[in-house]
Design an enzyme around this catalytic site. Sequence first.
Site: not given
Length: 128
Positions: A30, A33
């Site tokens: 991600c 992230c």
Amino acid sequence: MPTVELTKDNILETVTGSEIVLIDFWAAWCGPCRMFGPLYEKAAERHPDIVFGKVDTEAQPELARAFQITALPTLMAVRDRTMLFSQPGALPPQALEELIEGIRAVVAQDAAEMKDTSRQAPDAAMAD
């Protein structure tokens, strides 16, 4: 305080034994992230009285399901096993700090109300 890796084996103990727990649900693939991670780590260093946990949703899919995580990253705040906040998406640094201060305010207000209630209890008992 460094962040704590949360797993199915330690999450209950962590959210039960800590006054405030922030949880970052993330995954290595991600992009947002990976951008949010260093900001979260720095916030953990600035606020050693708060537990900053991280759940790798790839390694802990049962936790992601249990918390109904549908987007990454998702940030969650828990107090006394009660969710105070949950929001998908990476927060900018200022928004993260504002969230932390807001959670502290809720905790302080709850503590003040509990203190007032315990002081009033003897007076209420005498009124009967």
